[in-house]
Enzyme design. Structure first.
Site, mmCIF file in Angstrom:
data_model
loop_
_atom_site.group_PDB
_atom_site.id
_atom_site.type_symbol
_atom_site.label_atom_id
_atom_site.label_comp_id
_atom_site.label_asym_id
_atom_site.label_seq_id
_atom_site.Cartn_x
_atom_site.Cartn_y
_atom_site.Cartn_z
ATOM 1 N N GLU A 162 78.515 82.334 83.222
ATOM 2 C CA GLU A 162 78.237 80.989 82.694
ATOM 3 C C GLU A 162 77.469 81.005 81.377
ATOM 4 O O GLU A 162 76.473 80.317 81.206
ATOM 5 C CB GLU A 162 77.478 80.172 83.743
ATOM 6 C CG GLU A 162 78.276 79.939 85.020
ATOM 7 C CD GLU A 162 77.531 79.116 86.047
ATOM 8 O OE1 GLU A 162 78.177 78.376 86.794
ATOM 9 O OE2 GLU A 162 76.289 79.228 86.120
ATOM 10 N N ASP B 183 66.249 83.701 85.517
ATOM 11 C CA ASP B 183 67.247 82.664 85.251
ATOM 12 C C ASP B 183 66.608 81.643 84.327
ATOM 13 O O ASP B 183 65.461 81.813 83.884
ATOM 14 C CB ASP B 183 67.742 82.018 86.542
ATOM 15 C CG ASP B 183 69.204 81.598 86.449
ATOM 16 O OD1 ASP B 183 69.519 80.784 85.556
ATOM 17 O OD2 ASP B 183 70.018 82.065 87.261
ATOM 18 N N HIS C 98 71.924 82.055 80.916
ATOM 19 C CA HIS C 98 70.908 81.840 81.963
ATOM 20 C C HIS C 98 69.578 82.504 81.575
ATOM 21 O O HIS C 98 68.925 83.140 82.402
ATOM 22 C CB HIS C 98 71.397 82.382 83.303
ATOM 23 C CG HIS C 98 72.388 81.495 83.985
ATOM 24 N ND1 HIS C 98 72.049 80.281 84.546
ATOM 25 C CD2 HIS C 98 73.725 81.635 84.182
ATOM 26 C CE1 HIS C 98 73.130 79.720 85.072
ATOM 27 N NE2 HIS C 98 74.166 80.513 84.852
ATOM 28 N N THR D 207 68.823 78.813 95.264
ATOM 29 C CA THR D 207 67.710 78.053 95.845
ATOM 30 C C THR D 207 67.346 76.787 95.084
ATOM 31 O O THR D 207 66.209 76.334 95.137
ATOM 32 C CB THR D 207 66.472 78.967 95.971
ATOM 33 O OG1 THR D 207 66.104 79.450 94.669
ATOM 34 C CG2 THR D 207 66.755 80.132 96.901
#
Length: 778
Positions: free
Chosen positions: A353, A213, A288, A494
């Site tokens: 995204e 990411d 990402h 997370t």
């Protein structure tokens, strides 16, 4: 002889008692009854028998004595020894002696379904029958749940009793998954294995491993070493809340990160395979991808240097350049190594995204769109995904991605993971594509287990209830379309989860509910019964030394009242929990007063409440302060005008204290507390100032949820302080007001990445509602 007959009338009552009231069950057999009624996930069919048997000490394997079946026998024996302190021995090459034993019987035609099994407990012992080793493994998991954990078996001195029964079982869905993001925060290999163990004990079969990411690249790629040499590290900001700042690595400053070597990956994949769990890796693209672009900036549209940012949102990141053939050569090389490491039929490519504005400005991307006759950047993303799918199909893999891969047209064989609600999964199924359901508002287990605003009226299990109530098959689908719903999965992102202990606390016990909605038949669901089973299931979680959420007591909160005292009621969670409380300033323990009924409190009393398990483990402590309030006198206003006065500001802002440095741009009135529609998207502030008019004497409670910061003053009293950069979370404050006008001031700001302001009031004559225009004056 006469003496013997004369004694019979005296013995007769004892014979009658023996017939009418059989000997009471031993505690061990009562425990066997309880465990058999507390299985999670609930089996398809469970038929109780009469009586009990002692757990056999011999494991017999037949007719399949392959190395895999022997390994399963060893797994059973080893787990019994390590977790339950019970010693079993294995016979795998000897004829069945007929003595009581645990029989593992696998072979074609034994039971329908790859993952189904039949578990029988009778005079012959325990028999697990399945058509494959997968089914044998799940039968073993059920057997483990029928055995008391050591702390439940203290009085039994080694003998374990099992209730006679027959269980016929198989899963409702083939995809029963759980996700873990290791990019935002890195987790060690040992915890990944423990995570897999949690899934295995709940009969879940997919581990979705989010390996890359913007915030870190976590998998070694031999051909591109800079991905982990550079892309796996960032400035260490763990001592601060997760933010949206951009923090380059500075020489000499501490760095944070980590990655898994290819040997680590192989070890974890094998560990999962032995527990019949498929590891699905995720390599994010085209968005990402900042960690990769940090290592190889030539793969971006700009080619400029990048850095790994611990909190930057996707709107501020760049994607891979879709017009650059080097991008696809790079990703083909990466996916080739990934495909060799993971035997999973699926590779997850993200697809969510993606910020497309760099493509709109990129010469190479515009040329690609012209060459491929693409009419929009959405179609360019579809081109990107389709090209990646060809790379995967050539390596025998299937592409799966987040529901944004639907935009611009879906790749021919792609599977959709629906996270923005159910719409993506519905659309995919209607187009004949498979889908996995993971709607964020229910199955993103990174959401809090509870919030104080919800606990005013709810018990501490409302988030669990949402998961249990969810059905992965949308009601709008036809029977044929519903066949494309592979199942469901939970996700743990997370950003705000740094440690294994925090990760465990986030997912448990909601994962237990998830396991049941993906395994058990819909018609068997019963939430109240599930909660009762969960109460005993906590003991099984203790075997893995897990840090799980225990429901907090609800039904109360900080309370203001009129008069000298008020009554407090507490919602006790369903199960065998005990609620204990103190009024002396100390946290409650197992010796504190037990809540049994409502009680009186007085001004300045502080209540501390916790929910306890029999083991002594307890929930977080909730605190409430009680205060008797005097009515604030109303203001005398002779020339009040309708509407609240609003001042708008612009400028860089990260705290309400920055208002003094911002530029005032406009001054106007509004008849509601809301964000007006004529403001810039980001970096603005608002000041609402004037009077609120209340219709009666009494207590008024104000509710506010803002994204980002806000503060509220009523009658010159600070009621809510929610300053800082954050998402919307409801806060509240109560004040006693005399009928009439009272000063009102609200400050709000929006930094970036979405804005929101919700404002409501509850009074003595009306429930929670938005302020009407008749209430706002200046």
């Amino acid at each position: 002889m006469q003496r013997l007959y004369s004694s019979i009338p005296c013995l007769l009552p004892f014979f009658l008692l023996t017939i009418l009231f059989p000997a009471c069950k031993s505690p061990e057999k009562k425990m066997a009854d309880q465990l058999s009624a507390s299985l999670i996930p609930l089996p398809i069919k469970q038929s109780p028998g009469k009586g009990y048997i002692a757990l056999p000490s011999l494991i017999h394997i037949s007719p399949d004595t392959s190395s895999e079946m022997v390994r399963l026998g060893q797994y059973l024996a080893q787990t019994m020894s390590e977790k339950y302190h019970l010693q079993l021995r294995i016979e795998d090459n000897k004829p069945d002696s007929g003595n009581s034993s645990i029989r593992l019987i696998s072979g074609p035609g034994k039971i329908n379904g790859k993952e189904g099994y039949i578990l029988t407990i009778d005079e012959q012992g325990v028999t697990i029958v399945a058509g494959t080793c997968n089914g044998i493994f799940y039968g073993i998991q059920t057997l483990f749940q029928l055995i008391p954990v050591p702390q439940m078996n203290i009085r039994n001195h080694g003998t374990v009793w099992l209730k006679k029964m027959v269980i016929e079982d198989y899963p409702r869905f083939p995809w029963r998954g759980m996700h873990l993001d290791v990019s935002r925060h890195f987790f060690p290999k040992e915890f990944i294995k423990k995570y897999i163990d949690i899934l295995a004990m709940h009969k879940m079969n997919v581990f979705h491993w989010h390996l890359t990411d913007d915030q870190g690249w976590r998998i070694e790629i031999k051909k591109y070493p800079k991905l982990t040499e550079v892309g796996a590290w960032r400035e260490d900001t763990r001592d601060r809340p997760w933010d949206y700042g951009q923090h380059p690595v500075v020489p000499g400053k501490p760095v944070y990160g980590g990655f898994y070597t290819q040997d680590d990956i192989r070890d974890i994949v094998q560990y999962a395979r032995e527990r019949y769990i498929t590891v699905v890796p995720e390599i994010e693209m085209p968005g990402h991808s900042w960690a990769a672009l940090y290592a190889y900036p030539n793969l971006s549209c700009s080619g400029k240097p990048f850095f790994v940012a611990p909190g930057v949102p996707f709107e501020f990141t760049d994607p891979y350049c879709a017009g650059n053939d080097q991008t696809f050569r790079f990703l083909e090389d990466v996916l080739s190594e990934v495909s060799e490491l993971f035997p999973s039929p699926y590779i997850h490519i993200g697809g969510d995204e993606c910020k497309k504005t760099p493509w709109e400005k990129c010469t190479k991307c515009r040329l690609r769109m012209q060459t491929e006759n693409l009419k929009s950047v959405e179609e360019l993303q579809s081109y990107f995904i389709r090209r990646i799918e060809k790379i995967l199909v050539a390596r025998g893999k299937k592409l799966i991605g987040w529901d944004e891969i639907l935009e611009g047209g879906l790749a021919p064989e792609a599977t959709v993971m629906s996270w923005r609600g159910e719409e993506g999964g519905i659309l995919a199924a209607r187009q004949g594509h498979d889908a996995v359901m993971t709607p964020a508002d229910v199955l993103y287990l990174s959401r809090p287990q509870d919030t104080e605003s919800q606990l005013v009226n709810e018990d501490g299990f409302y988030a669990l209830r949402e998961v249990y109530a969810y059905d992965p098959v949308p009601a709008v689908l036809s029977k044929e379309e519903a066949g494309h719903i592979l199942g469901a999965q939970g996700c743990l992102w997370t950003e705000e989860t740094q440690t294994p202990e925090e990760a465990e606390y986030k997912i448990l016990p909601r994962l237990c509910a998830l396991s049941e909605i993906t395994w058990s038949p819909k018609e068997n669901k019963n939430y109240q019964q599930f909660l009762k089973r969960l109460f005993y299931h906590y003991n099984r979680l203790d075997l893995l030394h897990l840090n799980y959420y225990i429901p907090v007591a609800g039904g109360f909160s900080n309370m203001a009242f009129l008069g000298s005292s008020t009554t407090v009621s507490v919602k006790v969670p369903i199960g065998g929990y005990s609620v204990r409380y103190t009024m002396n300033g100390n946290d409650p323990d197992t010796t504190s007063a037990r809540y049994v009924h409502p009680f009186q409190v007085y001004s300045n009393d502080t209540l501390r409440v916790a929910v306890f398990l029999p083991s002594g483990r307890h929930s977080r402590v909730r605190t409430a302060v009680f205060k008797s309030l005097a009515l604030k006198p109303s203001a005398v206003i002779n020339d009040a005008k309708p509407g609240i006065l609003v001042t708008a500001y612009t400028g860089d802002i990260s705290t309400l204290d920055s208002f003094a440095t911002m530029k005032q741009t406009s001054l106007f009135t509004m008849d509601s507390i809301a964000i007006p529609g004529n403001l810039p998207k980001d970096t603005f502030g608002l000041l609402f100032e004037g009077f609120i008019k209340v219709p009666a004497d009494g207590l008024y409670k104000f509710f506010m949820a803002s994204d980002d910061g806000s503060r509220l003053w009523v009658a010159d009293t600070l009621l809510i302080d929610a300053d800082g950069i954050h998402g919307p979370s409801e806060e509240s404050g109560t004040i006693a007001l005399q009928k009439g006008f009272h000063s009102f001031r609200l400050r709000y700001f929006e930094r970036f990445y979405g804005e929101g302001l919700m404002f409501q009031m509850q009074g003595p004559e009306a429930g929670k509602q938005k302020l009407t225009k008749e209430m706002l004056w200046h």
